[in-house]
Design an enzyme around this catalytic site. Sequence first.
Site, PDB file in Angstrom:
ATOM      1  N   TYR A 104       5.671   2.724  10.755  1.00  0.00           N
ATOM      2  CA  TYR A 104       4.555   3.291  10.190  1.00  0.00           C
ATOM      3  C   TYR A 104       3.525   3.927  11.122  1.00  0.00           C
ATOM      4  CZ  TYR A 104       0.486   3.759   7.127  1.00  0.00           C
ATOM      5  OH  TYR A 104      -0.345   4.334   6.330  1.00  0.00           O
ATOM      6  N   GLU A 123       0.795  -1.298   0.070  1.00  0.00           N
ATOM      7  CA  GLU A 123       0.005  -0.098   0.009  1.00  0.00           C
ATOM      8  C   GLU A 123       0.904   1.284   0.016  1.00  0.00           C
ATOM      9  OE1 GLU A 123      -3.261   0.158   2.790  1.00  0.00           O
ATOM     10  OE2 GLU A 123      -3.168  -2.156   2.626  1.00  0.00           O
ATOM     11  N   ASP A 169      -5.331  -6.336   7.237  1.00  0.00           N
ATOM     12  CA  ASP A 169      -6.623  -5.827   7.988  1.00  0.00           C
ATOM     13  C   ASP A 169      -7.803  -5.884   6.923  1.00  0.00           C
ATOM     14  OD1 ASP A 169      -6.054  -3.444   6.416  1.00  0.00           O
ATOM     15  OD2 ASP A 169      -5.593  -2.273   7.979  1.00  0.00           O
ATOM     16  N   ARG A 207       0.240   4.977  11.149  1.00  0.00           N
ATOM     17  CA  ARG A 207      -1.078   4.717  11.310  1.00  0.00           C
ATOM     18  C   ARG A 207      -1.417   3.238  11.876  1.00  0.00           C
ATOM     19  NH1 ARG A 207      -1.231   8.984   7.078  1.00  0.00           N
ATOM     20  NH2 ARG A 207      -0.595   7.387   5.700  1.00  0.00           N
ATOM     21  N   GLU A 223      -9.209  -3.642   5.485  1.00  0.00           N
ATOM     22  CA  GLU A 223      -9.275  -2.494   4.390  1.00  0.00           C
ATOM     23  C   GLU A 223      -8.176  -3.215   3.369  1.00  0.00           C
ATOM     24  OE1 GLU A 223     -11.070  -0.009   3.584  1.00  0.00           O
ATOM     25  OE2 GLU A 223     -12.085  -0.478   5.660  1.00  0.00           O
ATOM     26  N   ASP A 228      -2.094  -4.552   3.463  1.00  0.00           N
ATOM     27  CA  ASP A 228      -1.930  -4.570   5.021  1.00  0.00           C
ATOM     28  C   ASP A 228      -2.956  -5.996   5.367  1.00  0.00           C
ATOM     29  OD1 ASP A 228      -0.113  -2.637   4.897  1.00  0.00           O
ATOM     30  OD2 ASP A 228      -1.740  -1.043   5.671  1.00  0.00           O
ATOM     31  N   HIS A 263      -0.093  -3.482  11.773  1.00  0.00           N
ATOM     32  CA  HIS A 263       1.326  -3.101  11.898  1.00  0.00           C
ATOM     33  C   HIS A 263       1.996  -2.992  13.347  1.00  0.00           C
ATOM     34  CE1 HIS A 263      -1.087  -0.688   8.806  1.00  0.00           C
ATOM     35  NE2 HIS A 263       0.153  -0.812   7.931  1.00  0.00           N
TER      36      HIS A 263
END
Length: 782
Positions: A290, A9, A84, A292, A86, A82, A335
């Site tokens: 990372y 991403e 997750d 976020r 999303e 990632d 993350h």
Amino acid sequence: MAKNLVIVESPAKAKTIEKILGKDFEVKSCFGHIRDLEKDDMGIDIENNFKPKYVIPDDKEKVVKELKKLAKDTDEVWLATDEDREGEAISWHLCEVLNLDPKTTKRIVFHEITKPAIENAVQHPRKLDMDRVNAQQARRILDRIVGFEISPVLWRKMSMRNSLSAGRVQSVAVRLIVEREREINAFQTVSTFKVEAWFTGKDINGKSISFKAEGPGKFKTAEDAEKFLQECVGAAYTVKDIQVKPGKKSPAAPFTTSTLQQEASRKLGYSVSKTMLLAQKLYESGNITYMRTDSVNLSDTAITEIEKAIKASFGEKYHQHRKFKNKNESAQEAHEAIRPTYMENATVEDSDTRKLYELIWKRTIASQMADAELEKTIAKIDISTNHDELTASGEVLKFDGFLKVYLEGHDDEDETEEQEGSLPPLAVKQSLDLREMKATERFSRPAPRYTEASLVKKLEELGIGRPSTYAPTITTIQKRNYVEKRDKEGVKRDFRILILKADKISKLTEAENTGAEKSKLFPTDLGMIVTDFLNQYFNNVMDYGFTAKIEEEFDEIASGKKVWNKMLKEFYSPFHKDVENTLENAERVKGERPLGVDAASGKPVVARMGRYGPMIQIGSVEDEEKPRFAKLKATQSIETISMEEAMELFKLPRNLGLFEGTDVIINIGRFGPYAQHDKKFYSLKKEMDPYTVELDEVAPLIAEKRTAKDERTIKIFEKEKIQILKGPYGPYIKQGLKNYKIPKEKIETAADITLEEAKAIIEDVKANPPKKKAPPRKKKAE
DNA sequence: CAGTGAGCGAGCTTCCGCTTGACTT
């Protein structure tokens, strides 16, 4: 052309991973989501089982085109978005767009960007998890439905013409702030009296000592407090009991997005968006992981490095291996926690960024350090004349442990318990001399208003919003004018003190400043009106538990226990009924509050929302005589303004008298208080109150600004209200509130422009407006 | 940055989550 294409991403991540995987792998980034629901017609076919219509947004076309080309020329595509919800959905969208078979394409995940983690991931690819993708689609579609069905209801039912909006996250965020404000307004302050006593004496070794003890409790009234002091007249004081207890403090977990935002706000005074901007820089320069994230986890490699750093700098006994667990159930932990990538201190040029880096470094190091060890001493002091006792307490740090590096800040700013010092060595039965005893009046306080960071904390606790949206959400609710961040001045308040000294009681009154707040979130009148409306008609969505409830259902979809469009249907039927019911039955909201009758004219006075914001109106438009209007001050609100305060407002505009032969008029305009003089306008300085400011304060401001203004002004066409001005990017034309760029080829020097030419330029620019940036306008045919 | 505020209606607006630049009237 490399044999393998890996898609992640974030581009910064792509670079790092490419280095790890070597030359057989090309690693590219898709920059987050590459498709989204179409905007027209909601992008959802509700009749057809909520079938989504996805499109590639304009600003993603370039990336998609490049990825398509690379995917075609490569042997194998690896989806490494990632881990997750999303991320899984992004991978699925990539399959759709790049024509990859979701059943066979390799999907890999890692929670940390370390060599072992990535190599392990490549050795254990899995397939796309469609259940998880469907959970994301349900989330996306539900949010679109909520936002795009309720917002238009607001446009219809609110008489204020604004680009109003509502959403699952933003509306609840505003509600929190509105409710806190009302709590504060309704708060009944009660005062109590707190007793403190200062003793002197000799310690075991005969050395002079002095220390403070506290009274037996709080007294409700001054009379009770006085009675207690009276009882103490002529008393003898002896140490009755001494208790020594060990204690300890443990370090906080490493940073997540939300805790980083909170600490940066408390310790550095950064807004959440500033924190994120600086963190992004640190991430891109390779200095931190990372930014976020909702995980407090540290990679094993990091833990080893941190251990080494602690032992090298502080010694073995300062190290303590710890694993932190996430308290928050809604965490998706794709993350690591936010930590420095290398524990050797990085060099960061910019000082604000460096401060943030140091905060992250210290927090990370401290999280693997030993507990601080304390010794708490509590001494009870007997009063001979009554049954009460006083308590003296002290705290000694026996071993600093992690405190050597870092102590977490806390929110409740002024109720800070004074740092407890150590107590002198005392002995039981030792007698003490009272130097002075004081009973001081103290007031109860309501819960504090939210700061940006404390709001993020609250939202996270409620499971509302994600690390990537905390900062944008806070920006949105301010941009929509539901909430504003500002300071509040304190007010003077008297408090009473009773003093017992040399067996005599005296009383005095002192003043303190109370209620001052900095950078707090206040709801606007608009925010309150919209929140009330939404609470009334959409209480399901506005419920603080709504997100948590649907998150459970998303989880069930993700684990295959629930069908995504069935879940949506269950939500949609009652919700859509609410929408239709509201459209049909809800009154248009005026946001009006009657204040009373104006004594002078006998006409009604109301506070209400006007086109340009909250205002006071005397009389109505139907009257023969025109109604009178006044704008509320920034700190006032329709809900709380009094008749007296309202009438004060009609003192504007004020004529301060002549300055150099022309009147100086003070008023409040669209951009705040201003002075008008000789056809020109001057913004008043912040500290100038338009209601009380005097001519001799404003005059120097005008004189000074005027010369600055004249230097910037090239030409003024008074009649047409067109000005040619000099700006930092060259000359431009100003007409009313709008500015127009002067095309280079049009004019040699700005001073030569005639009125006609200026008009022509304005027409030209209007006919061919300059291209808009960020969100490109859709459907604007040539 | 002017001293407005009604009402009408055309034409507009809007969500949450994932990611960064491009851009300075």
